[in-house]
Design a protein around this motif. Structure first.
Motif, PDB file in Angstrom:
ATOM      1  N   HIS A 304       0.820  -1.216   0.000  1.00  0.00           N
ATOM      2  CA  HIS A 304       0.000   0.000   0.000  1.00  0.00           C
ATOM      3  C   HIS A 304       0.851   1.262   0.000  1.00  0.00           C
ATOM      4  CE1 HIS A 304      -3.638   2.285   0.528  1.00  0.00           C
ATOM      5  NE2 HIS A 304      -3.200   2.840   1.643  1.00  0.00           N
ATOM      6  N   ASN A 305       2.011   1.212   0.635  1.00  0.00           N
ATOM      7  CA  ASN A 305       2.835   2.416   0.815  1.00  0.00           C
ATOM      8  C   ASN A 305       4.002   2.509  -0.162  1.00  0.00           C
ATOM      9  OD1 ASN A 305       1.544   3.696   3.199  1.00  0.00           O
ATOM     10  ND2 ASN A 305       2.084   1.775   4.192  1.00  0.00           N
ATOM     11  N   PHE A 306       3.944   1.767  -1.270  1.00  0.00           N
ATOM     12  CA  PHE A 306       5.123   1.733  -2.137  1.00  0.00           C
ATOM     13  C   PHE A 306       5.346   3.030  -2.899  1.00  0.00           C
ATOM     14  CE2 PHE A 306       2.342   1.176  -5.705  1.00  0.00           C
ATOM     15  CZ  PHE A 306       3.092   1.258  -6.875  1.00  0.00           C
ATOM     16  N   VAL A 307       4.389   3.943  -2.871  1.00  0.00           N
ATOM     17  CA  VAL A 307       4.629   5.253  -3.483  1.00  0.00           C
ATOM     18  C   VAL A 307       5.871   5.899  -2.886  1.00  0.00           C
ATOM     19  CG1 VAL A 307       3.052   6.412  -1.863  1.00  0.00           C
ATOM     20  CG2 VAL A 307       3.645   7.519  -4.005  1.00  0.00           C
ATOM     21  N   TYR A 308       6.119   5.657  -1.605  1.00  0.00           N
ATOM     22  CA  TYR A 308       7.278   6.235  -0.929  1.00  0.00           C
ATOM     23  C   TYR A 308       8.490   5.301  -0.929  1.00  0.00           C
ATOM     24  CZ  TYR A 308       3.816   9.501   1.009  1.00  0.00           C
ATOM     25  OH  TYR A 308       2.834  10.448   1.166  1.00  0.00           O
ATOM     26  N   SER A 309       8.257   4.005  -0.844  1.00  0.00           N
ATOM     27  CA  SER A 309       9.367   3.068  -0.629  1.00  0.00           C
ATOM     28  C   SER A 309       9.958   2.504  -1.906  1.00  0.00           C
ATOM     29  CB  SER A 309       8.898   1.901   0.258  1.00  0.00           C
ATOM     30  OG  SER A 309       7.864   1.168  -0.393  1.00  0.00           O
ATOM     31  N   ALA A 310       9.262   2.626  -3.026  1.00  0.00           N
ATOM     32  CA  ALA A 310       9.747   2.025  -4.278  1.00  0.00           C
ATOM     33  C   ALA A 310       9.494   2.960  -5.455  1.00  0.00           C
ATOM     34  CB  ALA A 310       9.090   0.666  -4.510  1.00  0.00           C
ATOM     35  N   VAL A 311      10.034   4.160  -5.351  1.00  0.00           N
ATOM     36  CA  VAL A 311       9.837   5.183  -6.385  1.00  0.00           C
ATOM     37  C   VAL A 311      10.284   4.679  -7.758  1.00  0.00           C
ATOM     38  CG1 VAL A 311      10.583   7.475  -7.155  1.00  0.00           C
ATOM     39  CG2 VAL A 311      10.003   7.092  -4.750  1.00  0.00           C
ATOM     40  N   ASP A 312      11.355   3.883  -7.778  1.00  0.00           N
ATOM     41  CA  ASP A 312      11.885   3.405  -9.055  1.00  0.00           C
ATOM     42  C   ASP A 312      10.892   2.531  -9.808  1.00  0.00           C
ATOM     43  OD1 ASP A 312      12.374   1.573  -6.857  1.00  0.00           O
ATOM     44  OD2 ASP A 312      13.472   0.330  -8.278  1.00  0.00           O
ATOM     45  N   ARG A 313       9.936   1.930  -9.098  1.00  0.00           N
ATOM     46  CA  ARG A 313       8.952   1.076  -9.775  1.00  0.00           C
ATOM     47  C   ARG A 313       7.989   1.902 -10.630  1.00  0.00           C
ATOM     48  NH1 ARG A 313       8.254  -4.141  -7.627  1.00  0.00           N
ATOM     49  NH2 ARG A 313      10.212  -4.778  -6.649  1.00  0.00           N
ATOM     50  N   TRP A 314       7.559   3.054 -10.124  1.00  0.00           N
ATOM     51  CA  TRP A 314       6.511   3.804 -10.814  1.00  0.00           C
ATOM     52  C   TRP A 314       7.003   5.045 -11.548  1.00  0.00           C
ATOM     53  CZ3 TRP A 314       6.483   8.724  -9.020  1.00  0.00           C
ATOM     54  CH2 TRP A 314       6.838   8.949  -7.689  1.00  0.00           C
ATOM     55  N   GLU A 315       8.221   5.461 -11.289  1.00  0.00           N
ATOM     56  CA  GLU A 315       8.693   6.753 -11.790  1.00  0.00           C
ATOM     57  C   GLU A 315       8.540   6.901 -13.302  1.00  0.00           C
ATOM     58  OE1 GLU A 315      12.774   9.511 -11.791  1.00  0.00           O
ATOM     59  OE2 GLU A 315      12.757   7.558 -10.775  1.00  0.00           O
ATOM     60  N   THR A 316       9.031   5.953 -14.055  1.00  0.00           N
ATOM     61  CA  THR A 316       8.990   6.074 -15.516  1.00  0.00           C
ATOM     62  C   THR A 316       7.558   6.165 -16.035  1.00  0.00           C
ATOM     63  OG1 THR A 316      11.077   4.879 -15.768  1.00  0.00           O
ATOM     64  CG2 THR A 316       9.620   4.957 -17.685  1.00  0.00           C
ATOM     65  N   ASP A 317       6.684   5.320 -15.527  1.00  0.00           N
ATOM     66  CA  ASP A 317       5.296   5.296 -16.007  1.00  0.00           C
ATOM     67  C   ASP A 317       4.551   6.574 -15.642  1.00  0.00           C
ATOM     68  OD1 ASP A 317       5.547   2.711 -17.092  1.00  0.00           O
ATOM     69  OD2 ASP A 317       5.127   1.798 -15.149  1.00  0.00           O
ATOM     70  N   VAL A 318       4.731   7.038 -14.417  1.00  0.00           N
ATOM     71  CA  VAL A 318       4.000   8.222 -13.975  1.00  0.00           C
ATOM     72  C   VAL A 318       4.432   9.454 -14.760  1.00  0.00           C
ATOM     73  CG1 VAL A 318       3.717   9.843 -12.045  1.00  0.00           C
ATOM     74  CG2 VAL A 318       3.397   7.386 -11.680  1.00  0.00           C
ATOM     75  N   PHE A 319       5.722   9.620 -14.981  1.00  0.00           N
ATOM     76  CA  PHE A 319       6.158  10.825 -15.696  1.00  0.00           C
ATOM     77  C   PHE A 319       5.877  10.727 -17.193  1.00  0.00           C
ATOM     78  CE2 PHE A 319       8.291  11.418 -11.651  1.00  0.00           C
ATOM     79  CZ  PHE A 319       7.905  12.730 -11.395  1.00  0.00           C
ATOM     80  N   LYS A 320       5.796   9.542 -17.731  1.00  0.00           N
ATOM     81  CA  LYS A 320       5.334   9.397 -19.112  1.00  0.00           C
ATOM     82  C   LYS A 320       3.892   9.880 -19.220  1.00  0.00           C
ATOM     83  CE  LYS A 320       4.513   5.920 -22.705  1.00  0.00           C
ATOM     84  NZ  LYS A 320       4.595   4.460 -23.044  1.00  0.00           N
ATOM     85  N   PHE A 321       3.055   9.500 -18.237  1.00  0.00           N
ATOM     86  CA  PHE A 321       1.658   9.928 -18.202  1.00  0.00           C
ATOM     87  C   PHE A 321       1.545  11.440 -17.997  1.00  0.00           C
ATOM     88  CE2 PHE A 321      -2.047  10.901 -15.470  1.00  0.00           C
ATOM     89  CZ  PHE A 321      -3.091  10.494 -16.303  1.00  0.00           C
ATOM     90  N   LEU A 322       2.295  11.980 -17.030  1.00  0.00           N
ATOM     91  CA  LEU A 322       2.221  13.413 -16.764  1.00  0.00           C
ATOM     92  C   LEU A 322       2.719  14.233 -17.945  1.00  0.00           C
ATOM     93  CD1 LEU A 322       3.388  13.593 -13.029  1.00  0.00           C
ATOM     94  CD2 LEU A 322       1.066  13.910 -13.908  1.00  0.00           C
ATOM     95  N   ASP A 323       3.833  13.829 -18.520  1.00  0.00           N
ATOM     96  CA  ASP A 323       4.384  14.582 -19.652  1.00  0.00           C
ATOM     97  C   ASP A 323       3.411  14.609 -20.829  1.00  0.00           C
ATOM     98  OD1 ASP A 323       6.645  15.028 -18.151  1.00  0.00           O
ATOM     99  OD2 ASP A 323       7.889  13.573 -19.212  1.00  0.00           O
ATOM    100  N   ALA A 324       2.685  13.503 -21.037  1.00  0.00           N
ATOM    101  CA  ALA A 324       1.756  13.436 -22.152  1.00  0.00           C
ATOM    102  C   ALA A 324       0.528  14.322 -21.929  1.00  0.00           C
ATOM    103  CB  ALA A 324       1.315  11.990 -22.376  1.00  0.00           C
ATOM    104  N   ASN A 325       0.173  14.567 -20.663  1.00  0.00           N
ATOM    105  CA  ASN A 325      -1.094  15.260 -20.393  1.00  0.00           C
ATOM    106  C   ASN A 325      -0.965  16.634 -19.752  1.00  0.00           C
ATOM    107  OD1 ASN A 325      -3.215  13.148 -21.067  1.00  0.00           O
ATOM    108  ND2 ASN A 325      -1.871  11.965 -19.742  1.00  0.00           N
ATOM    109  N   VAL A 326       0.212  16.958 -19.260  1.00  0.00           N
ATOM    110  CA  VAL A 326       0.373  18.227 -18.532  1.00  0.00           C
ATOM    111  C   VAL A 326       1.288  19.183 -19.260  1.00  0.00           C
ATOM    112  CG1 VAL A 326       1.057  19.259 -16.337  1.00  0.00           C
ATOM    113  CG2 VAL A 326      -0.063  17.027 -16.355  1.00  0.00           C
TER     114      VAL A 326
END
Length: 327
Positions: A304-326
Motif C-alpha cells: 500500500h505504501n510503495f509510493v514512498y518506498s519504491a519510487v523506481d517502480r513507478w517513476e517512468t510510467d507516472v512521468f510518461k503519463f504526466l508529460d503526455a497530459n500536462v
C-alpha cells in the motif's frame, strides 16, 4: 624457512559500468590477483572481489540518486486555517508545470503518514518531481504534520467517533471529512499553487496516496482546470465493504474530464478500486491508465505504501503519463 607475505593491490579501472551477465570487472580483477598471488587463496580473492564490487555498486547507486533539494515551507490559507506545505521548485525560472500531492489520512500519530514521518515521506518525492521539471507542493492538511496546530488530527476524530457511536458512525464521519474539510484543504492548495509566480496555472496535475488518492479524485471532479490526476492505492482499505464510498468515487470519476492514472501494487490491501474505476472510465470512453505493479515487500502495508518506498517502480510510467497530459 619462514614464509614471506605479499600485499596484493587492485587498481580499479574507471569508470566501472555495471551490467548483467558475466562481470568483466570480476574477471579482470581475478586475473590480476592470480598473477600477483600465483593462484594461491583464490577463494579468498573471489570473496574479497565480490565484496568490493558490492561496495562499488552501492556508491554508484548513491551517485545516481537525485541531489538533496531542500524545500521551502509555505503557508496555504484554507478558510480560517493556515496550513503548511513543502514546496520544491526546479531551477531556471519557469513557469513550470506543477503537481499537488495529497498524503493519506495518517497513522497512530499526527507526525506520520503510514509508517513514515510525514516530512521524510515528502522528501522522498519532492526531488523526483523536480528532476523531471515539475514544481511540487506537498500539502500538510489540517491537524497533521507541520499543520498539527491547525485543527484536529483526523485519526483522533475518527477513533473518538467509533468509541462513542460505533463503526458505522466512524465511516459516516470519514465520508463527511473527505467531502468537506479535507477536500476544502486540497482546493485551497490548488488555488495557492496556481498563484505562484513560477508555476503555470494552466499546467497543473494532482496526485495522492490512499485517503489522499480519494481526495485527488474528488478535487479533479470539482476543478475542471486540472490537467491530470494520479492515485496510489486510493480506497484500497475500504472499497469492498463501503458502498457509499464506492458510489461517491465512481460518481466523481464519471464527471471528471481529466485523464486518470490509477495505481496499485498487487499486494495492496485491495486492487478492486483501481480495476473498478478503470472499467467504468473505459465504459464511458474517458482517458484512463491502470497500473498494477508486482508485489512490493511481503505485506499489504508495504504494498500500500510503495509510493514512498519504491519510487523506481513507478517513476517512468507516472512521468510518461504526466508529460503526455500536462506539458
Amino acid at each position: 624457512m619462514a614464509k614471506t607475505s605479499r600485499t596484493i593491490r587492485l587498481i580499479l579501472p574507471c569508470p566501472i559500468r555495471l551490467q548483467k551477465g558475466p562481470n568483466p570487472f570480476l574477471s579482470w580483477a581475478l586475473s590480476q590477483a592470480d598473477k600477483l598471488s600465483g593462484g594461491r587463496s583464490r577463494a579468498s580473492l573471489v570473496k574479497f572481489t565480490t565484496l568490493l564490487l558490492a561496495a562499488v555498486t552501492q556508491i554508484a547507486a548513491v551517485a545516481q540518486q537525485p541531489t538533496a533539494i531542500p524545500p521551502e515551507i509555505v503557508v496555504v490559507p484554507s478558510g480560517a486555517l493556515r496550513l503548511k506545505a513543502l514546496l520544491w521548485l526546479p531551477d531556471n525560472g519557469g513557469p513550470f508545470p506543477a503537481v499537488l500531492f495529497n498524503h493519506g489520512s495518517g497513522s497512530s500519530d499526527a507526525m506520520h503518514t503510514g509508517p513514515f514521518v510525514i516530512t521524510e515521506a515528502a522528501e522522498r518525492l519532492g526531488p523526483i518531481f523536480v528532476k523531471h521539471g515539475y514544481a511540487f507542493l506537498y500539502l500538510l492538511r489540517r491537524g497533521q504534520g507541520l499543520s498539527a496546530d491547525q485543527g484536529d488530527f483526523m485519526q483522533k476524530l475518527l477513533q473518538r467517533e467509533k468509541m462513542s457511536n460505533g463503526e458505522e458512525a466512524r465511516k459516516g464521519l470519514q465520508l463527511r471529512l473527505l467531502t468537506t474539510d479535507h477536500l476544502d484543504d486540497v482546493i485551497a492548495g490548488l488555488s495557492f499553487l496556481k498563484k505562484l509566480p513560477h508555476v503555470d496555472a494552466n499546467r497543473i496535475a494532482i496526485a495522492g496516496h490512499s485517503f489522499g488518492g480519494q481526495l485527488t479524485l474528488l478535487a479533479a471532479e470539482r476543478d475542471s482546470s486540472v490537467r491530470a490526476a494520479v492515485t496510489f492505492g486510493a480506497a484500497a482499505g475500504s472499497w469492498e465493504d463501503w458502498p457509499e464510498l464506492r458510489e461517491r468515487l465512481l460518481s466523481a470519476i464519471r464527471k471528471t474530464s481529466a485523464p486518470l492514472m490509477l495505481i496499485h501494487a498487487s499486494n495492496d490491501y485491495s486492487t478492486a478500486p483501481g480495476n473498478a474505476m478503470a472499467a467504468e472510465r473505459k465504459r464511458m470512453g474517458k482517458p484512463r491508465v491502470l497500473k498494477i505493479y508486482p508485489a512490493i515487500g511481503k505485506t499489504s502495508e508495504e504494498g500500500h505504501n510503495f509510493v514512498y518506498s519504491a519510487v523506481d517502480r513507478w517513476e517512468t510510467d507516472v512521468f510518461k503519463f504526466l508529460d503526455a497530459n500536462v506539458r
